[in-house]
Scaffold this active site. Structure first.
Site, PDB file in Angstrom:
ATOM      1  N   CYS A 129       0.826  -1.204   0.000  1.00 45.86           N
ATOM      2  CA  CYS A 129       0.000   0.000   0.000  1.00 45.86           C
ATOM      3  C   CYS A 129       0.869   1.267   0.000  1.00 45.86           C
ATOM      4  O   CYS A 129       1.555   1.525  -0.978  1.00 45.86           O
ATOM      5  CB  CYS A 129      -1.002  -0.036   1.160  1.00 45.86           C
ATOM      6  SG  CYS A 129      -2.293   1.195   0.949  1.00 45.86           S
ATOM      7  N   HIS A 167      -3.677  -4.774   0.668  1.00 47.59           N
ATOM      8  CA  HIS A 167      -3.111  -5.260   1.933  1.00 47.59           C
ATOM      9  C   HIS A 167      -3.155  -6.784   1.956  1.00 47.59           C
ATOM     10  O   HIS A 167      -4.225  -7.365   2.138  1.00 47.59           O
ATOM     11  CB  HIS A 167      -3.897  -4.694   3.115  1.00 47.59           C
ATOM     12  CG  HIS A 167      -3.628  -3.254   3.357  1.00 47.59           C
ATOM     13  ND1 HIS A 167      -2.641  -2.816   4.202  1.00 47.59           N
ATOM     14  CD2 HIS A 167      -4.192  -2.133   2.838  1.00 47.59           C
ATOM     15  CE1 HIS A 167      -2.622  -1.490   4.217  1.00 47.59           C
ATOM     16  NE2 HIS A 167      -3.556  -1.058   3.387  1.00 47.59           N
ATOM     17  N   GLU A 176      -1.794  -8.539   4.251  1.00 48.07           N
ATOM     18  CA  GLU A 176      -1.685  -9.004   5.630  1.00 48.07           C
ATOM     19  C   GLU A 176      -3.032  -9.234   6.317  1.00 48.07           C
ATOM     20  O   GLU A 176      -3.095  -9.830   7.381  1.00 48.07           O
ATOM     21  CB  GLU A 176      -0.818  -8.035   6.454  1.00 48.07           C
ATOM     22  CG  GLU A 176      -1.409  -6.632   6.673  1.00 48.07           C
ATOM     23  CD  GLU A 176      -1.136  -5.645   5.544  1.00 48.07           C
ATOM     24  OE1 GLU A 176      -1.115  -6.068   4.384  1.00 48.07           O
ATOM     25  OE2 GLU A 176      -0.995  -4.448   5.827  1.00 48.07           O
TER      26      GLU A 176
END
Ligand code: XMP
Length: 518
Positions: A84, A174, A176
């Site tokens: 990002c 993202h 994660e």
């Protein structure tokens, strides 16, 4: 200890989900450390990592003074992954262009795979479409020299970019977060296939690294640790005890708002099993007197938090004080109570184990679990040899039963709730469901309803049952019990617990509900 080259440095630009990157890297069996961007150069030199990840951020690279990655990292020749803002900062610093977004992409998005990439190994192939999670306003509009685009989305022409020669990769989304379903595997591909790390790091190494860190931080100082009866503070205390032994004293403030048998378990575990110095204060009367007439949830939380500090401070003074205060704060506690960047984020509830104590007591904090999630704390607890029944226990909030008794909290209502809760949990254990549930508990409602038992009219309280699944307490889903299970529990509670004549099941997920009722 972790060998040089066998770890990952995560440069934090202030995203709310940076800790999730660390978690995913740990899941891939690699040790990682998070360093704020301002201290990243120093951490990089000390750690000698095998790769670097640049996090997201609430900032915009186009703002003056917005954070940058240290040049040393780009000069090192090590693999880098930008996520990002991390992607945007990478492009900006390496000669690409980032443009102010007029709309942005927030939430679920779908990317199209245009080309092969090592990040996609064993996962994604050209021509496929995959779900990811985006949260950005600005976007990269021109790649830095050496990069090629390998995936695109309607809002990001460069959703994934690669420079295989320099081993630089970056995604606008993202990876994660769990809403990018393949995200953990993408990260694992980065640490294993791009950085070439072995992925054999374990909780045993985390334990040793933390022990060294605690010793270094505390030196010959004294540490006081408040035990709450829960897993987190117990694991923190045992870890710290292993690091500094008798320099640690534990204080267990029993506010009388514990579950059935809980206080005794804590005392026998610490005094009997571990022989850790423990001060046990029975402060039930003080807490219940102060809660008399208090019905507002935040007022309850504030009173309990403040009184806890008063009692704790008094005990700390009696044992001659200490320079350090240990807390079992976990990562979700940190982000739900305060904004990571110190900005004005909304406080949903005032969690009672974060803040308060240290400011007032002017003590330095020792928080060895601060970057962990609950299941990781449990793994660490097992590693430290804590008994399974203790480690596997469902989380229990600091303010205890007070926030499970909407309306006024009295000794009588606490006793009713303790009984109902014990029946519910016994049935859950008997059904073999305890470990499949993140948290299950009863609440006692300030509502009376009419019932009939035998030939008599009853007019008693309603008991609510809650059970949720979750991985970190930040989001949760209801546990779908069989109707037969729920009716068995309801029958037992109404028959065995005087004061309850009706049982209801809470069907609300989080969000929009929270796990606790207050
Ligand atoms: P909520 O109710 O906010 O709870 O969805 C999320 C998780 O946090 C626990 N909880 C607390 N834990 N001190 C704690 O240590 C607190 O003040 C507190 N309030 C809620 C809750 O039990 C759930 O696991």
């Amino acid at each position: 200890m972790t060998q040089p080259g066998e770890s990952i440095l995560i440069v934090d630009f202030g995203s709310q989900v940076t800790q999730l990157i660390a978690r995913r890297v740990r899941e891939a069996g690699v040790y990682s450390e998070i360093a704020p961007f301002s201290m990243a150069a120093e951490a990089f030199a000390r750690m000698k990592p095998g790769g670097v990840i640049l996090s997201g951020s609430p900032a915009s690279v186009l703002e003056e003074g917005s954070p940058r990655a240290p040049q040393e990292i780009f000069d090192s020749g090590l693999p880098i992954l930008g996520i990002c803002y991390g992607q945007q900062v990478m492009m900006q610093q390496l000669g690409g262009t980032v443009t102010l977004g007029d709309s942005g992409e927030f939430g679920r998005a779908f990317i199209e795979i245009e080309d092969s990439c090592v990040l996609f190994d064993g996962l994604w192939a050209e021509g496929e479409t995959h779900q990811v999670w985006m949260s950005h306003g600005d976007k990269v509009t021109e790649l830095a020299p050496g990069f090629r685009s390998v995936a695109t989305s309607p809002g990001s022409p460069f959703a994934v970019v690669a420079d295989d020669k320099r081993r630089y990769y970056a995604t606008q989304f993202h990876m994660e977060v769990v809403h990018t379903p393949d995200g953990a595997k993408l990260l694992a591909n980065f640490v294993r296939h791009v950085c070439g790390l072995k992925g054999d790091w374990t909780m045993a190494e985390f334990r040793q690294a933390k022990i060294d860190e605690i010793r270094k931080q505390v030196g010959k100082g004294r540490v006081i640790c408040g035990l709450s009866g829960g897993v987190d503070s117990a694991v923190a205390a045992v870890l710290i005890h292993e690091a500094i032994g008798e320099q640690l004293t534990c204080v267990f403030v029993d506010h009388g708002l514990m579950r059935s048998g809980e206080a005794d378990q804590v005392v026998s575990l610490f005094r009997g099993h571990y022989n850790i110095p423990l001060v046990h204060v029975n402060a039930e009367t003080l807490f219940l007197n102060g809660l008399a007439g208090v019905t507002d949830p935040e007022a309850k939380r504030k009173f309990i938090g403040k009184t806890f500090i008063d009692v704790f401070e008094e005990e700390a003074r009696k044992i001659g004080g200490a320079e350090f205060l240990a807390q079992g704060t976990l990562y979700p506690d940190v982000i739900e109570s305060v904004s990571f960047t110190g900005g004005p984020s909304v406080t949903i509830k005032s969690h009672h184990n974060v803040g308060g104590l240290p400011e007032r007591m002017n003590m330095k904090l020792v928080e060895p679990l601060r970057e962990l999630f609950k299941d990781e704390v449990r793994a660490l607890g097992r590693e430290l040899g804590l008994p399974d029944v203790f480690v596997g226990r469902h989380p229990f909030p600091g303010p205890g039963l007070a926030i499970r008794i909407p309306g006024e909290v009295t000794k009588e209502r606490c006793d009713i709730l303790r009984k109902a809760d014990a029946v519910y949990l016994e049935e859950i254990r008997n059904a073999g469901l305890y470990d499949a549930i993140w948290q299950a508990f009863a609440v006692l409602l300030p509502v009376k309803t009419v019932g009939v038992m035998g030939d008599f009219r009853t007019y008693d309280s309603v008991c609510g049952l809650r059970a949720v699944t979750s991985t970190d307490g930040m989001t949760a889903d209801i546990y779908p019990f069989d109707a037969s299970f729920l009716s068995r529990v309801a029958t037992r509670i109404v028959n065995e617990v005087k004061g309850v004549n009706r049982v209801v099941y809470d069907y609300t997920s989080k969000p929009p509900g929270t796990i606790e009722w207050e």
